[in-house]
Design an enzyme around this catalytic site. Structure first.
Site, mmCIF file in Angstrom:
data_model
loop_
_atom_site.group_PDB
_atom_site.id
_atom_site.type_symbol
_atom_site.label_atom_id
_atom_site.label_comp_id
_atom_site.label_asym_id
_atom_site.label_seq_id
_atom_site.Cartn_x
_atom_site.Cartn_y
_atom_site.Cartn_z
ATOM 1 N N ASP A 2 -0.094 -49.287 46.251
ATOM 2 C CA ASP A 2 -0.863 -48.832 47.090
ATOM 3 C C ASP A 2 -0.106 -48.881 48.514
ATOM 4 O OD1 ASP A 2 -2.827 -47.144 48.117
ATOM 5 O OD2 ASP A 2 -4.348 -48.670 48.141
ATOM 6 N N ASN A 4 1.931 -46.407 50.455
ATOM 7 C CA ASN A 4 3.244 -45.585 50.557
ATOM 8 C C ASN A 4 2.833 -44.687 51.811
ATOM 9 O OD1 ASN A 4 4.060 -46.625 48.118
ATOM 10 N ND2 ASN A 4 4.164 -44.790 47.164
ATOM 11 N N HIS A 19 6.810 -42.285 49.822
ATOM 12 C CA HIS A 19 6.921 -42.125 48.100
ATOM 13 C C HIS A 19 8.297 -42.314 47.450
ATOM 14 C CE1 HIS A 19 2.561 -41.211 47.860
ATOM 15 N NE2 HIS A 19 2.690 -40.187 48.259
ATOM 16 N N LEU A 113 11.300 -56.982 28.740
ATOM 17 C CA LEU A 113 10.126 -56.348 29.411
ATOM 18 C C LEU A 113 9.590 -54.983 28.861
ATOM 19 C CD1 LEU A 113 8.242 -56.602 32.064
ATOM 20 C CD2 LEU A 113 9.912 -55.101 33.253
ATOM 21 N N ARG A 176 -9.850 -53.538 45.489
ATOM 22 C CA ARG A 176 -10.724 -52.770 44.723
ATOM 23 C C ARG A 176 -9.773 -52.497 43.335
ATOM 24 N NH1 ARG A 176 -11.006 -49.669 49.303
ATOM 25 N NH2 ARG A 176 -9.408 -47.916 49.139
HETATM 26 C C1 FPP Z 1 -0.283 -45.143 46.273
HETATM 27 O O1 FPP Z 1 0.073 -44.845 47.760
HETATM 28 C C2 FPP Z 1 0.581 -44.338 45.515
HETATM 29 C C3 FPP Z 1 0.884 -43.327 44.666
HETATM 30 C C4 FPP Z 1 -0.531 -42.610 44.577
HETATM 31 C C5 FPP Z 1 2.030 -42.923 44.182
HETATM 32 C C6 FPP Z 1 2.937 -44.010 43.766
HETATM 33 C C7 FPP Z 1 4.141 -43.400 43.663
HETATM 34 C C8 FPP Z 1 5.440 -44.142 43.828
HETATM 35 C C9 FPP Z 1 5.530 -45.478 43.971
HETATM 36 C C10 FPP Z 1 6.698 -43.310 43.945
HETATM 37 C C11 FPP Z 1 6.961 -42.524 42.580
HETATM 38 C C12 FPP Z 1 6.602 -43.098 41.353
HETATM 39 C C13 FPP Z 1 7.661 -43.623 40.232
HETATM 40 C C14 FPP Z 1 6.924 -44.297 39.149
HETATM 41 C C15 FPP Z 1 8.809 -43.488 40.399
HETATM 42 P P1 FPP Z 1 -0.600 -43.917 48.691
HETATM 43 O O2 FPP Z 1 -0.286 -42.631 48.796
HETATM 44 O O3 FPP Z 1 -2.098 -43.623 48.109
HETATM 45 O O4 FPP Z 1 -0.855 -44.478 49.997
HETATM 46 P P2 FPP Z 1 -1.958 -44.399 51.084
HETATM 47 O O5 FPP Z 1 -3.094 -45.200 50.252
HETATM 48 O O6 FPP Z 1 -1.637 -45.391 52.110
HETATM 49 O O7 FPP Z 1 -2.175 -43.200 51.667
#
Ligand code: FPP
Length: 234
Positions: A2, A4, A19, A113, A176
């Site tokens: 979480d 990004n 991302h 893994l 959570r």
């Molecule tokens: C949560 O951060 C993250 C996601 C919904 C996507 C996760 C994706 C990646 C790490 C990149 C692509 C995936 C792979 C497996 C290579 P958020 O966007 O909810 O962040 P925020 O809560 O700050 O808005």
């Protein structure tokens, strides 16, 4: 994984920038878990609720997933990592489904893994799906109601071939589960890191594992009965 979006916004950059850095961080943390001898790592990469995000963000996330898998395949093979996925992946674009299946197939003989991506995954949905499958098997005479117990139920979940998580790490300071492995997390230890996922480092992983190693797990028993050692399985 979480944070990004918030990480990118804190730098005045678009969410996709977060991302991209997030997917680079997947590479680092997967490698580190392999090196640490962790047997199972499950990453919540895209939730069933994430489909509701702006179309452009969803498309870019799917693109990043495909790019990650095609770029990493050789590394996964070389590092003896077995790839797996859980979730309602039939909702993903066909190109993403193809590359997921190919990655599973080409890494299936690996013994290190087990890396699982949760994609289009929501735990309530998983539990409902399992319940419907069980109901159908009962109706078809393949399962008796009296035979349903926790072990049988587990076999109908996406995670039928995975152990329950010992440790769940949530980044970005949120405390959570957000619809992640609700059944499976019954006795998981939860560790919240204040770091946004793109800035979660090898040192932060080490802190989480050190914290976990100090936890006393009793699984509903009294201390003297619960002797299971804390083997880290994320
Ligand atoms: C949560 O951060 C993250 C996601 C919904 C996507 C996760 C994706 C990646 C790490 C990149 C692509 C995936 C792979 C497996 C290579 P958020 O966007 O909810 O962040 P925020 O809560 O700050 O808005």
């Amino acid at each position: 994984m979480d944070g990004n979006g918030r990480w990118a916004q804190s730098k005045g950059r678009p969410r996709i920038f977060g991302h991209i850095h997030g997917s680079n961080k997947v590479r680092t943390i997967v490698k580190e878990c392999g090196k640490a001898g962790i047997a199972y790592l499950t990453l919540f990469a895209f939730s069933s609720e994430n489909w509701g995000r702006p179309k452009e963000e969803v498309q870019k996330l799917m693109g990043l997933l495909c790019k990650y898998l095609s770029k990493e395949l050789n590394t996964l093979i070389k590092e003896n990592i077995r790839f797996n996925y859980i979730g309602d992946v039939e909702k993903l674009p066909p190109s993403a489904q193809d590359i997921l299946k190919e990655t599973v197939k080409k890494t299936s003989a690996n013994t290190g893994l087990c890396l699982t991506f949760a994609l289009s995954y929501g735990s309530r949905n998983e539990i409902l799906r399992a319940t419907k499958l069980i109901a159908k098997d009962c109706k078809d005479g393949l399962l008796s109601i009296d035979a349903i117990n926790e072990d049988v139920y587990k076999n109908y979940l996406y995670t039928y071939n995975l152990p329950d998580p010992d440790l769940i790490i949530r980044t970005s300071g949120e405390s959570r589960l957000s619809n992640f492995l609700l059944w499976q997390a019954a006795y998981a230890e939860i560790y919240v890191s204040p770091k946004y996922w793109p800035e979660f480092s090898k040192a932060d992983l080490k802190l989480a594992l050190q914290d976990y190693s100090k936890r006393k797990r009793r699984f509903g028993l009294i201390g003297a009965q619960a002797t299971k050692p804390n083997e880290a399985q994320l």
